[in-house]
Design a protein around this motif. Structure first.
Motif, PDB file in Angstrom:
ATOM      1  N   GLN A  18       0.852  -1.182   0.000  1.00 25.65           N
ATOM      2  CA  GLN A  18       0.000   0.000   0.000  1.00 25.65           C
ATOM      3  C   GLN A  18       0.887   1.231   0.000  1.00 25.65           C
ATOM      4  O   GLN A  18       1.907   1.265   0.689  1.00 25.65           O
ATOM      5  CB  GLN A  18      -0.906   0.023   1.236  1.00 25.65           C
ATOM      6  N   THR A  19       0.494   2.240  -0.757  1.00 26.16           N
ATOM      7  CA  THR A  19       1.226   3.503  -0.778  1.00 26.16           C
ATOM      8  C   THR A  19       0.387   4.549  -0.075  1.00 26.16           C
ATOM      9  O   THR A  19      -0.776   4.762  -0.419  1.00 26.16           O
ATOM     10  CB  THR A  19       1.537   3.941  -2.220  1.00 26.16           C
ATOM     11  N   ILE A  20       0.987   5.182   0.927  1.00 27.77           N
ATOM     12  CA  ILE A  20       0.303   6.231   1.666  1.00 27.77           C
ATOM     13  C   ILE A  20       1.043   7.543   1.442  1.00 27.77           C
ATOM     14  O   ILE A  20       2.195   7.555   1.030  1.00 27.77           O
ATOM     15  CB  ILE A  20       0.235   5.915   3.170  1.00 27.77           C
ATOM     16  N   ILE A  21       0.337   8.630   1.707  1.00 27.09           N
ATOM     17  CA  ILE A  21       0.956   9.954   1.662  1.00 27.09           C
ATOM     18  C   ILE A  21       1.047  10.455   3.094  1.00 27.09           C
ATOM     19  O   ILE A  21       0.048  10.470   3.821  1.00 27.09           O
ATOM     20  CB  ILE A  21       0.153  10.922   0.787  1.00 27.09           C
ATOM     21  N   VAL A  22       2.243  10.824   3.499  1.00 21.79           N
ATOM     22  CA  VAL A  22       2.504  11.341   4.839  1.00 21.79           C
ATOM     23  C   VAL A  22       2.832  12.823   4.701  1.00 21.79           C
ATOM     24  O   VAL A  22       3.725  13.195   3.940  1.00 21.79           O
ATOM     25  CB  VAL A  22       3.690  10.606   5.503  1.00 21.79           C
ATOM     26  N   THR A  23       2.103  13.660   5.418  1.00 24.16           N
ATOM     27  CA  THR A  23       2.394  15.090   5.447  1.00 24.16           C
ATOM     28  C   THR A  23       2.832  15.419   6.868  1.00 24.16           C
ATOM     29  O   THR A  23       2.059  15.318   7.813  1.00 24.16           O
ATOM     30  CB  THR A  23       1.167  15.930   5.063  1.00 24.16           C
ATOM     31  N   GLU A  24       4.099  15.773   6.990  1.00 24.34           N
ATOM     32  CA  GLU A  24       4.686  16.047   8.302  1.00 24.34           C
ATOM     33  C   GLU A  24       5.520  17.317   8.196  1.00 24.34           C
ATOM     34  O   GLU A  24       6.368  17.436   7.328  1.00 24.34           O
ATOM     35  CB  GLU A  24       5.554  14.865   8.726  1.00 24.34           C
ATOM     36  N   THR A  49      -2.755  10.103   4.349  1.00 19.23           N
ATOM     37  CA  THR A  49      -3.775   9.867   3.335  1.00 19.23           C
ATOM     38  C   THR A  49      -3.547   8.452   2.837  1.00 19.23           C
ATOM     39  O   THR A  49      -2.461   8.117   2.362  1.00 19.23           O
ATOM     40  CB  THR A  49      -3.671  10.871   2.176  1.00 19.23           C
ATOM     41  N   LEU A  50      -4.563   7.599   2.985  1.00 19.64           N
ATOM     42  CA  LEU A  50      -4.442   6.190   2.643  1.00 19.64           C
ATOM     43  C   LEU A  50      -5.060   5.899   1.286  1.00 19.64           C
ATOM     44  O   LEU A  50      -5.788   6.726   0.733  1.00 19.64           O
ATOM     45  CB  LEU A  50      -5.078   5.339   3.741  1.00 19.64           C
ATOM     46  N   PRO A  51      -4.777   4.711   0.729  1.00 22.21           N
ATOM     47  CA  PRO A  51      -5.279   4.368  -0.604  1.00 22.21           C
ATOM     48  C   PRO A  51      -6.798   4.472  -0.732  1.00 22.21           C
ATOM     49  O   PRO A  51      -7.317   4.768  -1.802  1.00 22.21           O
ATOM     50  CB  PRO A  51      -4.823   2.916  -0.797  1.00 22.21           C
ATOM     51  N   SER A  52      -7.519   4.263   0.354  1.00 23.29           N
ATOM     52  CA  SER A  52      -8.980   4.354   0.329  1.00 23.29           C
ATOM     53  C   SER A  52      -9.455   5.800   0.214  1.00 23.29           C
ATOM     54  O   SER A  52     -10.636   6.041  -0.004  1.00 23.29           O
ATOM     55  CB  SER A  52      -9.545   3.747   1.611  1.00 23.29           C
ATOM     56  N   GLY A  53      -8.523   6.749   0.388  1.00 19.40           N
ATOM     57  CA  GLY A  53      -8.883   8.168   0.401  1.00 19.40           C
ATOM     58  C   GLY A  53      -9.107   8.689   1.800  1.00 19.40           C
ATOM     59  O   GLY A  53      -9.266   9.893   1.995  1.00 19.40           O
ATOM     60  N   ASP A  54      -9.135   7.789   2.784  1.00 23.02           N
ATOM     61  CA  ASP A  54      -9.285   8.205   4.172  1.00 23.02           C
ATOM     62  C   ASP A  54      -8.090   9.036   4.598  1.00 23.02           C
ATOM     63  O   ASP A  54      -6.952   8.737   4.239  1.00 23.02           O
ATOM     64  CB  ASP A  54      -9.383   6.988   5.104  1.00 23.02           C
ATOM     65  N   ARG A  55      -8.365  10.080   5.376  1.00 25.55           N
ATOM     66  CA  ARG A  55      -7.296  10.915   5.938  1.00 25.55           C
ATOM     67  C   ARG A  55      -7.390  10.846   7.441  1.00 25.55           C
ATOM     68  O   ARG A  55      -8.475  10.855   8.007  1.00 25.55           O
ATOM     69  CB  ARG A  55      -7.444  12.358   5.468  1.00 25.55           C
ATOM     70  N   ARG A  56      -6.255  10.777   8.085  1.00 25.09           N
ATOM     71  CA  ARG A  56      -6.196  10.742   9.546  1.00 25.09           C
ATOM     72  C   ARG A  56      -5.118  11.679  10.038  1.00 25.09           C
ATOM     73  O   ARG A  56      -4.084  11.844   9.408  1.00 25.09           O
ATOM     74  CB  ARG A  56      -5.877   9.332  10.055  1.00 25.09           C
ATOM     75  N   VAL A  57      -5.378  12.271  11.194  1.00 24.97           N
ATOM     76  CA  VAL A  57      -4.392  13.089  11.878  1.00 24.97           C
ATOM     77  C   VAL A  57      -3.817  12.232  12.994  1.00 24.97           C
ATOM     78  O   VAL A  57      -4.564  11.650  13.782  1.00 24.97           O
ATOM     79  CB  VAL A  57      -5.044  14.354  12.485  1.00 24.97           C
ATOM     80  N   VAL A  67      -6.167  -1.875   6.874  1.00 24.75           N
ATOM     81  CA  VAL A  67      -7.036  -3.017   6.630  1.00 24.75           C
ATOM     82  C   VAL A  67      -7.876  -2.692   5.397  1.00 24.75           C
ATOM     83  O   VAL A  67      -8.661  -1.742   5.427  1.00 24.75           O
ATOM     84  CB  VAL A  67      -7.941  -3.304   7.849  1.00 24.75           C
ATOM     85  N   ASN A  68      -7.685  -3.444   4.327  1.00 20.42           N
ATOM     86  CA  ASN A  68      -8.390  -3.184   3.067  1.00 20.42           C
ATOM     87  C   ASN A  68      -8.191  -1.748   2.601  1.00 20.42           C
ATOM     88  O   ASN A  68      -9.109  -1.103   2.122  1.00 20.42           O
ATOM     89  CB  ASN A  68      -9.879  -3.511   3.190  1.00 20.42           C
ATOM     90  N   GLY A  69      -6.977  -1.228   2.785  1.00 27.41           N
ATOM     91  CA  GLY A  69      -6.631   0.110   2.324  1.00 27.41           C
ATOM     92  C   GLY A  69      -7.102   1.237   3.216  1.00 27.41           C
ATOM     93  O   GLY A  69      -6.875   2.398   2.915  1.00 27.41           O
ATOM     94  N   SER A  70      -7.759   0.910   4.338  1.00 26.06           N
ATOM     95  CA  SER A  70      -8.276   1.919   5.256  1.00 26.06           C
ATOM     96  C   SER A  70      -7.573   1.826   6.606  1.00 26.06           C
ATOM     97  O   SER A  70      -7.148   0.744   7.014  1.00 26.06           O
ATOM     98  CB  SER A  70      -9.793   1.723   5.475  1.00 26.06           C
ATOM     99  N   PRO A  71      -7.488   2.941   7.329  1.00 25.53           N
ATOM    100  CA  PRO A  71      -6.803   2.934   8.620  1.00 25.53           C
ATOM    101  C   PRO A  71      -7.707   2.457   9.748  1.00 25.53           C
ATOM    102  O   PRO A  71      -8.882   2.785   9.804  1.00 25.53           O
ATOM    103  CB  PRO A  71      -6.444   4.406   8.828  1.00 25.53           C
ATOM    104  N   VAL A  72      -7.143   1.661  10.642  1.00 20.27           N
ATOM    105  CA  VAL A  72      -7.818   1.263  11.874  1.00 20.27           C
ATOM    106  C   VAL A  72      -6.874   1.647  13.014  1.00 20.27           C
ATOM    107  O   VAL A  72      -5.788   1.061  13.146  1.00 20.27           O
ATOM    108  CB  VAL A  72      -8.118  -0.250  11.910  1.00 20.27           C
ATOM    109  N   ILE A  73      -7.260   2.652  13.786  1.00 20.07           N
ATOM    110  CA  ILE A  73      -6.414   3.137  14.875  1.00 20.07           C
ATOM    111  C   ILE A  73      -6.679   2.276  16.100  1.00 20.07           C
ATOM    112  O   ILE A  73      -7.823   2.147  16.553  1.00 20.07           O
ATOM    113  CB  ILE A  73      -6.655   4.620  15.160  1.00 20.07           C
ATOM    114  N   LYS A  74      -5.591   1.671  16.630  1.00 24.77           N
ATOM    115  CA  LYS A  74      -5.732   0.753  17.764  1.00 24.77           C
ATOM    116  C   LYS A  74      -5.537   1.450  19.100  1.00 24.77           C
ATOM    117  O   LYS A  74      -5.964   0.941  20.108  1.00 24.77           O
ATOM    118  CB  LYS A  74      -4.720  -0.399  17.623  1.00 24.77           C
ATOM    119  N   GLN A  75      -4.888   2.585  19.137  1.00 26.18           N
ATOM    120  CA  GLN A  75      -4.716   3.315  20.398  1.00 26.18           C
ATOM    121  C   GLN A  75      -4.557   4.779  20.155  1.00 26.18           C
ATOM    122  O   GLN A  75      -4.309   5.232  19.131  1.00 26.18           O
ATOM    123  CB  GLN A  75      -3.545   2.804  21.197  1.00 26.18           C
TER     124      GLN A  75
END
Length: 75
Positions: A18-24, A49-57, A67-75
């Motif tokens: 999976q290729t993600i975009i990291v903006t830092e 920014t994940l392959p699914s288009g989801d963005r997370r801070v 998981v399936n190109g989407s983020p699942v935050i565990k903590q």
């Protein structure tokens, strides 16, 4: 990528890379994560920014699975 204690961890649980975009710090970069690979990043917080288009801070201490190109935050 950083390997410090405050960094977030990102694990690709998908069967393919999976290729993600990291903006830092205002800088965008693409990061390819192989299947099953775990990387550390976002020591001082970042946007993902994940392959699914989801963005997370991320603040820098989260554990995130892809998981399936989407983020699942565990903590």
């Amino acid at each position: 990528m950083c390997s410090t204690a405050g960094a977030a961890s990102l694990t690709n649980t998908d069967a393919e890379s999976q290729t993600i975009i990291v903006t830092e710090g205002g800088v965008k970069r693409e990061l390819a994560i192989q299947a099953g690979e775990t990387v550390t990043l976002c020591n001082d917080g970042c946007f993902l920014t994940l392959p699914s288009g989801d963005r997370r801070v991320l603040g820098g201490a989260e554990a995130v699975d892809i998981v399936n190109g989407s983020p699942v935050i565990k903590q």
